[in-house]
Design a protein around this motif. Structure first.
Motif, PDB file in Angstrom:
ATOM      1  N   ALA A 128      -6.743   7.909   5.760  1.00 33.99           N
ATOM      2  CA  ALA A 128      -6.689   8.654   6.627  1.00 33.99           C
ATOM      3  C   ALA A 128      -7.283   9.437   6.566  1.00 33.99           C
ATOM      4  N   VAL A 129      -7.402  10.379   5.902  1.00 32.32           N
ATOM      5  CA  VAL A 129      -8.346  11.516   5.719  1.00 32.32           C
ATOM      6  C   VAL A 129     -10.066  11.633   5.452  1.00 32.32           C
ATOM      7  N   ILE A 130      -9.880  10.615   4.773  1.00 29.78           N
ATOM      8  CA  ILE A 130     -11.639   9.987   4.779  1.00 29.78           C
ATOM      9  C   ILE A 130     -12.072   9.536   5.931  1.00 29.78           C
ATOM     10  N   ALA A 131     -11.661   8.711   6.305  1.00 31.00           N
ATOM     11  CA  ALA A 131     -12.043   8.153   7.724  1.00 31.00           C
ATOM     12  C   ALA A 131     -12.252   9.608   8.809  1.00 31.00           C
ATOM     13  N   LEU A 132     -10.954  10.286   8.770  1.00 25.17           N
ATOM     14  CA  LEU A 132     -11.204  11.285   9.532  1.00 25.17           C
ATOM     15  C   LEU A 132     -12.673  12.333   9.332  1.00 25.17           C
ATOM     16  N   LEU A 133     -12.684  12.866   7.948  1.00 24.48           N
ATOM     17  CA  LEU A 133     -14.052  13.383   7.053  1.00 24.48           C
ATOM     18  C   LEU A 133     -15.101  12.334   8.119  1.00 24.48           C
ATOM     19  N   VAL A 134     -15.727  10.956   7.961  1.00 25.71           N
ATOM     20  CA  VAL A 134     -16.718  10.098   8.298  1.00 25.71           C
ATOM     21  C   VAL A 134     -16.748  10.521   9.909  1.00 25.71           C
ATOM     22  N   MET A 136       1.053  -1.237  -0.326  1.00 23.69           N
ATOM     23  CA  MET A 136      -0.040   0.144  -0.184  1.00 23.69           C
ATOM     24  C   MET A 136       1.233   1.452  -0.096  1.00 23.69           C
ATOM     25  N   SER A 137       0.513   2.055  -0.773  1.00 20.23           N
ATOM     26  CA  SER A 137       1.777   3.320  -0.706  1.00 20.23           C
ATOM     27  C   SER A 137       1.315   4.600  -0.441  1.00 20.23           C
ATOM     28  N   ALA A 138       1.973   5.537   0.475  1.00 21.86           N
ATOM     29  CA  ALA A 138       1.841   6.331   0.881  1.00 21.86           C
ATOM     30  C   ALA A 138       0.533   7.644   0.959  1.00 21.86           C
ATOM     31  N   ASN A 139       0.652   7.402  -0.784  1.00 20.24           N
ATOM     32  CA  ASN A 139      -0.069   8.505  -0.718  1.00 20.24           C
ATOM     33  C   ASN A 139      -2.218   7.550  -0.782  1.00 20.24           C
ATOM     34  N   LEU A 152      -2.563   5.401   1.841  1.00 19.35           N
ATOM     35  CA  LEU A 152      -2.538   5.600   3.208  1.00 19.35           C
ATOM     36  C   LEU A 152      -3.283   7.018   3.374  1.00 19.35           C
ATOM     37  N   LEU A 153      -2.549   8.195   2.906  1.00 16.50           N
ATOM     38  CA  LEU A 153      -2.806   9.198   3.355  1.00 16.50           C
ATOM     39  C   LEU A 153      -4.436   9.649   2.983  1.00 16.50           C
ATOM     40  N   GLN A 154      -4.288   8.680   1.811  1.00 18.48           N
ATOM     41  CA  GLN A 154      -6.096   9.327   1.303  1.00 18.48           C
ATOM     42  C   GLN A 154      -7.397   8.542   2.765  1.00 18.48           C
TER      43      GLN A 154
END
Length: 96
Positions: free
Chosen positions: A10-16, A1-4, A6-8
């Motif tokens: 994480a951002v989606i999980a935070l928004l949810v 899994m690439s870092a990008n 994983l960051l995506q």
């Protein structure tokens, strides 16, 4: 899994999580206030450090002050005075 990727995620999980918390605060404000107080109470103990107490004070829910500026809405008098009156809904049979 690439870092990008994983960051995506994480951002989606935070928004949810933020969206869920906002909706929960609208639907069940007393429950969320109790949850906030439950999380803040252990942090506000005198044995905790200054940073933990600061976070606890930040997390602690604001209490209702009793004036119309706090937006509690429990008394029903904080609304605008020129609010339209409620009208009864009348149902008519369908036209033939």
């Amino acid at each position: 899994m690439s870092a990008n990727l994983l960051l995506q995620y994480a951002v989606i999980a935070l928004l949810v999580v933020v969206s869920f918390w906002t909706a929960l605060r609208k639907v069940a404000p007393k429950t969320t206030s109790r949850m906030q107080a439950g999380v803040a109470a252990p942090l506000l103990r005198s044995q905790r450090g200054a940073f933990a107490q600061r976070v606890g004070r930040w997390l602690q829910p604001k209490g209702a002050t009793g004036d119309c500026g706090d937006g509690c809405g429990t008394c029903g008098t904080c609304g605008p005075s020129d609010a339209p009156e409620e009208k009864a809904v009348t149902f008519h049979p369908p036209r033939k």
